[in-house]
Design a protein around this motif. Structure first.
Motif, short mmCIF file in Angstrom:
data_model
loop_
_atom_site.label_atom_id
_atom_site.label_comp_id
_atom_site.label_asym_id
_atom_site.label_seq_id
_atom_site.Cartn_x
_atom_site.Cartn_y
_atom_site.Cartn_z
N ASP A 110 0.26 -15.89 11.23
CA ASP A 110 0.53 -15.52 9.85
C ASP A 110 0.44 -14.01 9.72
O ASP A 110 0.12 -13.31 10.67
N ILE A 111 0.70 -13.56 8.51
CA ILE A 111 0.79 -12.11 8.27
C ILE A 111 -0.44 -11.36 8.79
O ILE A 111 -1.57 -11.78 8.57
N ILE A 112 -0.17 -10.27 9.47
CA ILE A 112 -1.26 -9.41 9.94
C ILE A 112 -1.64 -8.48 8.79
O ILE A 112 -0.78 -7.81 8.23
N TRP A 169 1.03 -0.01 -0.14
CA TRP A 169 0.03 -0.90 0.44
C TRP A 169 -1.04 -0.13 1.19
O TRP A 169 -2.20 -0.49 1.20
N SER A 175 4.85 1.02 2.30
CA SER A 175 5.11 0.52 0.95
C SER A 175 5.57 -0.94 1.00
O SER A 175 5.83 -1.49 2.08
N GLY A 176 5.65 -1.54 -0.15
CA GLY A 176 5.91 -2.97 -0.26
C GLY A 176 7.26 -3.39 0.30
O GLY A 176 7.47 -4.55 0.61
N ASN A 192 8.21 -2.67 3.07
CA ASN A 192 8.01 -2.66 4.52
C ASN A 192 8.46 -1.38 5.20
O ASN A 192 8.73 -1.36 6.38
N HIS A 232 6.99 -10.87 0.12
CA HIS A 232 5.54 -10.88 0.24
C HIS A 232 5.04 -10.48 1.61
O HIS A 232 4.39 -11.23 2.30
N SER A 233 5.42 -9.31 2.03
CA SER A 233 4.90 -8.88 3.31
C SER A 233 4.52 -7.43 3.17
O SER A 233 5.06 -6.73 2.31
N HIS A 234 3.62 -6.96 3.95
CA HIS A 234 3.34 -5.53 3.91
C HIS A 234 3.00 -5.02 5.29
O HIS A 234 2.72 -5.77 6.20
N ASP A 262 4.14 -8.09 8.85
CA ASP A 262 4.33 -9.52 9.00
C ASP A 262 3.52 -9.99 10.23
O ASP A 262 2.35 -9.65 10.32
#
Lengths: 329, 898
Positions: free
Chosen positions: A25-27, A276, A291-292, A294, B389-391, B407
Motif C-alpha cells: 500500500d501507499i508509502i 504534502w 505536492s498532491g 505527485n 489520493h496519493s502523495h 504510491d
C-alpha cells in the motif's frame, strides 16, 4: 543504469534506480539514516521496511518490522552514536522505538502510548540533546520522549499544542553560531523545535531551564492546514530558516537572522495542488517540495533572495525566476 | 482534491459496448472489446533514463494496439473472456448473440503449435440463446463457464465446459446447472476450481462446483456485474443502477455491505495491488473507493481499540464504520470533455492509487471496412491514467541521491553535480585539496569545468603567497591576505609624476580617437600585477610557458602585451603565429595585432579589427585586440563588462586606466564583488572582516563548505601571524563552519580525510588537539574486577583513535596473559588467533612478519557486536569476509565501514 557510483553527468535530476519495496500500500515516509546507507520506509500496509543502499544505487531489503496495527505515517533514525535506533509512529496511536540486534533483526526497545489519536509525525532531535524524539498527534498534543543516559524514559507532553491536530514536527539544528565560541562553555544552544498543525499555524517551542516546553513563537501566514514543516540544517549560514507547506497550496520560507526577532517570509510561487512534504537537503541549499499532484520540485535560493525552481519542467505555474547571472544568453 | 492524469489517444472505434479486460497472463497487457473487434494494448515500462524526480512512474499505454482481431463486422459479439494460459497468452473466448462461442488465438507467433480447440465454434447445447457472460476458471484454465438467458423453465442457464473435450454436438458440458433465472454475470473465486459467483434474475448465488450444487443464494434485485476480489479472495461485489453490493465469500450473508452512488454505476473492479479495495466508476464519471476489513490468512487485521474496530481506508485513514471508509471523487474534467459517455476502466497494475480509464470516441467513425479513411472531425478514444489520493515523500541523503517514494514506488534520484556538494568535496579532498593554493589550483583545473572562480582564486592566492614571501617590500603577507589589495596597494596607487604614463606610442596618433592605450606605471601597480600573478614570480619563472601549458593562450598573449608593452605586441604575434594555423582565434588575433601600432591611423583597419574581435571566442584575446584599438573612453566599459574573473579585470584596469578611473573602477568592482559574492574577488577585500560576508554568500549559493572552511582557516592563520584579533562573531562563525564540515564529513564517512584535514588545520593554526583528547588516557581494564591490566601506569596508552588501542607486547601484562592478574578470570581472546588480549599478532604462525606495521599489534573491535581482535588479523579477515570472525556471531561488521 549507472554502476559503481558514477553519476550520470547530463541528467538534471535523473532517476538512478527504482526500488521494489514490496509494500502493498501507499508509502507514507522514507528516511535515510545518518550515513545515507540505509533507507527505512513505512506504509499503509502497517509495515516498516529497511533497505541497505549500496554505493552503486542498488539495494537489498534487510528487515520488515510488523508490529504496528495501523498505517505507519513516519519513521525517523536516531544518530548512530545511540546505536541503530529507529522510531516509528502510526495511526494505532503508538510510537515504537526499534533497535537493531547483532544478527540484524529488530526489537522494540520502547513503546509510547501517550496519545489518544493517530500520531502523525515524528522526529529525532540532534544528538546533542540525548536520544530524544518529538511527535505530533491528531489529538492536538505534542510529546517529547527522552531516553536519558541513565536509561530512563522521560515523557513530556504539550497538550493542546495545535487545535484539531498537529501534522508535522521538525527540530532546530544545534549549531547556533551565537553560542559557538571556542573553548567557551557559555550559554548552551537553545533546545527548540517547530510544529505545524490544523489551526493553520506554525509554532516554535523551546525548552526552558525547568525542562518545560514553552511556545516562543507563533507564525501565522497559512490560510489552511499546515501539512509539513522543516527546519533547515545549519551549515554556517547565519540565519534560521524554516520551510512550511500546507493545504492552502503554498510553501512559505521563514527566515530570521540570528539575534533578531522578526521573521521575514518568502512565499514560493503558487502550487497547483496541496503540499504534502517539504524537506531540506543536508547542506540546506535545496528545498524539495512534493505536492498532491505527485510532482516534486526542487528549489534553490539564488542571488537577491529569489528562489529558483531547478527542475522547472515539472512546475507548471512557478516559472523559474530569472537571475541576473543568466540573462546574458 | 485534484488528480494527476496522462492521456493518450488510441485507435478504438466507437460502439455501443466497450469493455476493458486485464490480461490474466501479463499484468502489463490490457484488451479492449467491442462487438466488432478485440484489441490488445501494452503498458510500456518507462526506461530509467526517462524517469524524472518530478513525476510518478506512470506506464504509458501503447497508442496502437499491439494486436487486434476483427471478430464480426455485423457486431453480434456480446461477451469475451481472456484465457489464463502461460503458453498461449492471447486466447479469447468470444460469445455471440446466437449462442455461438468462438475460441480465438490472437498470438502473432504462427510457429507455436496452437491448441486444437482454437477456432472451434461450439454452441450452447442446442439452445439458441445468446451468451450473456463467460469466465475462465483460474486454476483449471480449460474450464469455461458460460451463462445463458432462461426462456423456458427447465433451461440450463449456467454451463461449464472443458474446452479440450468439445464435441461437435456441443452438449458435453461438465456441469449443466439449472438456476432460477436468466443469468446476468458470473465470476470464479480466485484460486478455486470449485467456487463461482453468479447473478441472475433472482439474486446472487455462490455455486459450489465440487458438490455440483448450488451454494448459498441471496435474493436481491438484478445484479449486473459480478466481480470477485482476486487479491484477498474474501469478497465479491456487484452493482445495479446506483447501488453497489458487497458479499463476504466466507459467510455470503445477504447484507454484508452496500452503498448508493450518485450516478448509475458503469463498472466495478477490485484493486490489483491493495487488498480488499473495491473501485467503482459511475457514469458521471465519479470514482468510489472502498477498503474493506483487511484479512491476512483469514484474520481481520484491524486495530481494535476501546472505541471499536478500525479499518483502513484507501487514503490511509481508518474508521470503524465501513461507510466512512468509502471515498469518492468526481472527475469533473472528464465529464466536461466527454459528457454522456460510457466509460470503462481498470486498476493500474503498478500504482495502487491509479486507474486506467478508456474514454470512448465521441463520434461514431465509419464502418471498419472503410476505417482507412478516417474522418477528420471524429475524436479518437483515449486512454487516461488517473491518480487519486496519493502523495510523494522524499528522503534526503548526505551523499546527494535522494529517495523518492510515491504510491508504492520508490526510486533513488541524483541531484545535478553542482548541487551535490558531497561528491565534489569527496573528490577534492581525495585529490589533496587542502591549504596549499598550488595544489588546490591543480585539483580545480584537473576536475575540469567546475568552478572557474575557484581556479582564479587559487591562482592569485598562490602567486600572492610566493610573491610576498621573504621579500623586503614593506608589505606583509598576512596584512595583504587579511585586508586585501584595496587596503594595501591601492591607497598608494597614485602614480608619481616621473613615472606617469609610460607610453611609447605618440600620445594622440589620430586626433579625435583620443590617446591610444597608455601603459600606466607605478611601483604599486606593478606590485598588484606581481601579486596577482601577471608578472613572473622570480628568475627562471617563465610565465608564458606556464600559461601555455595550462592551455591559456589568450591569457598568455594578454600577459605579454601588458608586461612588455609595445615589444610585447611583437612577441605576442610570434606566439599567436605558432598556433595560428590550427586556431581561428589565434589567426584573427595575430592579424589584428600585426597592424599595431603602424595602422593606428587607418580608421577602417581599426573598425575591422574591433569588429573581428567580437567574433573571437577567447575573452582574453578579444580584450587584447579591443583594448589596443579602442578609444580610451570605451576602455572602462570594455574591461568592466568582459566575462573574466574579477582579479583579471582588475589587472587590466591597473594597466590601462588612469588614477581617477582606476579608483572608480575599484569602487565599482568592490561593489560587484560584494553583491554577487564573487569568491575570486577576495583579493580586493581580503580574507578578513570584509571577505567573510562574501564567503558566507558564496556558501549559501554553492554549498561549497570545504573551500569556505579552508579560506576561513586561512583568515585565522593570518590573523594569528599578524597578532590581530579576530572579532568574536567572525571567529564563532568560522568555528561553526568547521564544525559543520566535520559533521558533514562524518556523515559522508570521510573519516580519514577529516583526520587529514584536521591535522593540516592544526598545523596551520599551530594548534594542539583539545586538552581532553590530547591528554586522554586509555588503558585496558578487566571486565570482571575493574583492575587495570596494562601493569605500568607510565606506559598508559594515549591519544589513539577510539577503536584502535595499542597494546604493547606481552611483557607489559604482568601475568601469563591469559587471565586477569587480579582476579584470575580469563581475558578475552582475539577472535581470529584466539590468543589473549595483550599478546602480539606476530606470534601467529600465519603472520608473515615481513610487512609488519606498527599498528599490527593494536586491537580493534566492531562497534556493533563488540568482538575484537588484533587489527592486523581483522583487516586480513575482512579483506575476504563481511561477517564477524566469531563463529557464534552473525554481525555483518563490514557494513559499518562500507
Amino acid at each position: 543504469m549507472a554502476t559503481s557510483g558514477t553519476i550520470p553527468p547530463a541528467t538534471p535530476v535523473g532517476v538512478l534506480n527504482t526500488i521494489e519495496t514490496g509494500h502493498e500500500d501507499i508509502i507514507h515516509d522514507a528516511q535515510l539514516d545518518f550515513y545515507g546507507k540505509r533507507l527505512a520506509t513505512c506504509s499503509s500496509d502497517h509495515s516498516v521496511k529497511i533497505f541497505r543502499i549500496l554505493s552503486d544505487g542498488s539495494h537489498q531489503q534487510t528487515a520488515k518490522l510488523n508490529r504496528h496495527e495501523g498505517p505507519v505515517w513516519q519513521v525517523s533514525w536516531a544518530h548512530p552514536k545511540f546505536g541503530s535506533v529507529l522510531a516509528t509512529c502510526s495511526y494505532d496511536r503508538r510510537i515504537l522505538f526499534w533497535q537493531e540486534k547483532d544478527d540484524g533483526s529488530w526489537d522494540v526497545l520502547h513503546e509510547y502510548r501517550g496519545h489518544t489519536s493517530s500520531v502523525n509525525s515524528i522526529d529525532f532531535s540532534p544528538p546533542e540533546w540525548d536520544l530524544t524524539v518529538a511527535c505530533a498527534s491528531s489529538d492536538g498534543a505534542i510529546s517529547v520522549v527522552t531516553h536519558t543516559p541513565t536509561g530512563e524514559w522521560q515523557e513530556k507532553k504539550i497538550v493542546n499544542a495545535h487545535d484539531i491536530g498537529c501534522n508535522s514536527i521538525s527540530w532546530a539544528p544545534p549549531h547556533n553560531p551565537q553560542f559557538l565560541a571556542p573553548g567557551m562553555v557559555a550559554d548552551p544552544a537553545p533546545v527548540r523545535f517547530v510544529s505545524g498543525g490544523c489551526d493553520n499555524l506554525v509554532k516554535i517551542w523551546q525548552r526552558d531551564e525547568m525542562g518545560e516546553w514553552k511556545n516562543i513563537e507563533v507564525l501565522s501566514k497559512h490560510s489552511d492546514w499546515v501539512r509539513s514543516v522543516a527546519w533547515a540544517p545549519a551549515t554556517g549560514i547565519v540565519e534560521e530558516v524554516i520551510a512550511s507547506g500546507g493545504q492552502d497550496l503554498s510553501v512559505i520560507i521563514w527566515k530570521r537572522p540570528f539575534e533578531t526577532t522578526e521573521w521575514t517570509t518568502v512565499v514560493l510561487p503558487p502550487f497547483s495542488d496541496m503540499i504534502w512534504h517539504v524537506s531540506w537537503s543536508l547542506m540546506g541549499n535545496i528545498l524539495a517540495v512534493s505536492s498532491g499532484d505527485n510532482k516534486v520540485s526542487l528549489w534553490h535560493e539564488g542571488t537577491d533572495q529569489a528562489w529558483d525552481c531547478i527542475n522547472p519542467d515539472v512546475h507548471g505555474t512557478a516559472e523559474p525566476v530569472q537571475t541576473p547571472n543568466n540573462t546574458d544568453n | 482534491m485534484s488528480f494527476t492524469k496522462i492521456s493518450y489517444p488510441v485507435e478504438i472505434d466507437h460502439h455501443s459496448k466497450l469493455e476493458l479486460h486485464s490480461s490474466p497472463n501479463d499484468k502489463y497487457e490490457i484488451a479492449s472489446f467491442t462487438p466488432v473487434e478485440i484489441s490488445v494494448f501494452r503498458l510500456e515500462t518507462i526506461s530509467l533514463s526517462d524517469l524524472k524526480v518530478s513525476n510518478l512512474p506512470l506506464s504509458l499505454v501503447s497508442t496502437r494496439p499491439t494486436r487486434s482481431y476483427l471478430i464480426d463486422p455485423t457486431a453480434t459479439a456480446v461477451c469475451v473472456a481472456w484465457k489464463p494460459d502461460k503458453n498461449y497468452k492471447y486466447i479469447f473466448a468470444v460469445g455471440f448473440s446466437n449462442a455461438k462461442v468462438i475460441l480465438l488465438n490472437l498470438s502473432p507467433d504462427r510457429k507455436l503449435d496452437i491448441p486444437t480447440y482454437i477456432n472451434d465454434i461450439f454452441q450452447g447445447g442446442g439452445f439458441k440463446r445468446a451468451c450473456t457472460s463467460m469466465a475462465w476458471n483460474p486454476t483449471q484454465p480449460n474450464y469455461l463457464a458460460i451463462g445463458y438467458p432462461k426462456i423456458h423453465k427447465p433451461d440450463q442457464s449456467l454451463r461449464i465446459w472443458d474446452i479440450t473435450k468439445l464435441t461437435t454436438e456441443g452438449n458435453n458440458s461438465l456441469y449443466p446447472v439449472i438456476t432460477t433465472g436468466h443469468l446476468n454475470a458470473l465470476s470464479w473465486v480466485a484460486d478455486s476450481a470449485q467456487h463461482l459467483v453468479y447473478s441472475n434474475l433472482g439474486g446472487v448465488g455462490l455455486y459450489d462446483f465440487s458438490q455440483a450444487q448450488l451454494g448459498k443464494h441471496n435474493k436481491s434485485k438484478v445484479i449486473n456485474g459480478i466481480c470477485t476480489d482476486n487479491l484477498s479472495k474474501l469478497y465479491a461485489a456487484g452493482y445495479c443502477d446506483c447501488r453497489v453490493r458487497v458479499w463476504s465469500l466466507e459467510a455470503f450473508n445477504p447484507n454484508f455491505f452496500s452503498f448508493h452512488t450518485q450516478h448509475p454505476v458503469v463498472s466495478i473492479c477490485w484493486s490489483l495491488l491493495r487488498h480488499s479495495t473495491l473501485i467503482v466508476m459511475t457514469s458521471y464519471p465519479e470514482i468510489y473507493q472502498l477498503t474493506l476489513p483487511r484479512h491476512e490468512s483469514g484474520i481481520i487485521n484491524a486495530a481494535t481499540t476501546e472505541e471499536g474496530v478500525f479499518y483502513p481506508t484507501p487514503n490511509g485513514q481508518q474508521s470503524h464504520d465501513f461507510a466512512r471508509n468509502l471515498i469518492s471523487e468526481k472527475l469533473h474534467d472528464i465529464h466536461i470533455m466527454h459528457p454522456d459517455s460510457r466509460f470503462t476502466f481498470l486498476p493500474h497494475p503498478t500504482i495502487v492509487s491509479a486507474i486506467i480509464i478508456l474514454l470512448p470516441s465521441t463520434q461514431s467513425s465509419p464502418p471498419p471496412t472503410q476505417s482507412s479513411t478516417t474522418t477528420q472531425s471524429s475524436i479518437k478514444s483515449k486512454f487516461l491514467q488517473v491518480i487519486l489520493h496519493s502523495h510523494t515523500v522524499l528522503a534526503m541523503s548526505p551523499q546527494g541521491p535522494l529517495a523518492r517514494a510515491s504510491d508504492i514506488n520508490l526510486s533513488l534520484c541524483y541531484f545535478p553535480h553542482h548541487l551535490s556538494p558531497a561528491d565534489t568535496i569527496h573528490r577534492r579532498i581525495q585529490a589533496g585539496y587542502c591549504f596549499s593554493p598550488v595544489t588546490n589550483l591543480r585539483v580545480c583545473t584537473d576536475m575540469g569545468s567546475m568552478g572557474e572562480e575557484l581556479v582564479a582564486l587559487w591562482e592569485w592566492l598562490g602567486s600572492m603567497e610566493t610573491g610576498l614571501e621573504g621579500r623586503g617590500h614593506g608589505m606583509q603577507l598576512g596584512d595583504v591576505m587579511l585586508n586585501g589589495l584595496a587596503a594595501n596597494v591601492l591607497c598608494l596607487i597614485q602614480t608619481n609624476k616621473h613615472d606617469y604614463e609610460y607610453c611609447d606610442v605618440s600620445p594622440d596618433p589620430i586626433g579625435d580617437r583620443g590617446v591610444s592605450p597608455c601603459w600606466h606605471y607605478s611601483p604599486n601597480r606593478e606590485m598588484s600585477l606581481r601579486l596577482l600573478g601577471w608578472l613572473p614570480s622570480g628568475i627562471g619563472d617563465d610565465l608564458t610557458e606556464r600559461l601555455l601549458s595550462e592551455n591559456k593562450l589568450g591569457k598568455a598573449v594578454l600577459q605579454i602585451v601588458i608586461s612588455e608593452s609595445n615589444t610585447g605586441v611583437r612577441r605576442a604575434i610570434q606566439l599567436l603565429r605558432k598556433v595560428a594555423s590550427s586556431e581561428r582565434d589565434a589567426s584573427i588575433a595575430a592579424m589584428a595585432l600585426a597592424g599595431y601600432p603602424s595602422c593606428l591611423q587607418n580608421k577602417y583597419w581599426i573598425e575591422t579589427c574591433i569588429n573581428q574581435a567580437t567574433t573571437l571566442t577567447d575573452p582574453y584575446l578579444r580584450l587584447c585586440v579591443r583594448i589596443l584599438y579602442s578609444h580610451y573612453s570605451d576602455l572602462y566599459n570594455i574591461i568592466r563588462n568582459e566575462h573574466i574573473p574579477a582579479n583579471d579585470k582588475f589587472i587590466l584596469a591597473c594597466s590601462y586606466l588612469s588614477d581617477k578611473d582606476l579608483d572608480r573602477f575599484r569602487t565599482d568592482l568592490l561593489k560587484e564583488i560584494e553583491t554577487k559574492s564573487l569568491l575570486e574577488g577576495l583579493f580586493l577585500t581580503g580574507l578578513g572582516t570584509r571577505g567573510i560576508p562574501i564567503m558566507r554568500k558564496y556558501l549559501l549559493e554553492s554549498g561549497d563548505l570545504l573551500t569556505v572552511c579552508i579560506l576561513s582557516s586561512m583568515t585565522l592563520k593570518y590573523s594569528l601571524d599578524m597578532g590581530s584579533l579576530v572579532p568574536p562573531e567572525i571567529s564563532k562563525l568560522i568555528d561553526c563552519w568547521w564544525g559543520c564540515l566535520c559533521d558533514y564529513m562524518d556523515r559522508t564517512r570521510l573519516w580519514k580525510e577529516r583526520c587529514r584535514l584536521q591535522i593540516a588545520r592544526n598545523k596551520l593554526l599551530n594548534q594542539r588537539p583539545p586538552d581532553d583528547i590530547a591528554n586522554a588516557k586509555w588503558y585496558i581494564q578487566c571486565g570482571y574486577c575493574g583492575k587495570r591490566i596494562s601493569g605500568d601506569d607510565r606506559k598508559e596508552l594515549r591519544g589513539r583513535k577510539l577503536a584502535s588501542i595499542h597494546l604493547s607486547t606481552e611483557k607489559n601484562v604482568s601475568t601469563s596473559g591469559s587471565c586477569c592478574p587480579s582476579c584470575y578470570k580469563p581475558l578475552p581472546r582475539c577472535v581470529v588467533c584466539h590468543r589473549h588480549m595483550g599478546s602480539s599478532a606476530e606470534h601467529v604462525p600465519n603472520g608473515t612478519g615481513v610487512d609488519s606495521k606498527p599498528t599490527d599489534d593494536w586491537i580493534t573491535w566492531c562497534q556493533t557486536c563488540g568482538h575484537w581482535g588484533h587489527s592486523k588479523h581483522l583487516s586480513d579477515w575482512f579483506k575476504e569476509n563481511t561477517c564477524c570472525p566469531s563463529p557464534c556471531c552473525s554481525c555483518q561488521c563490514i557494513w559499518n565501514d562500507k
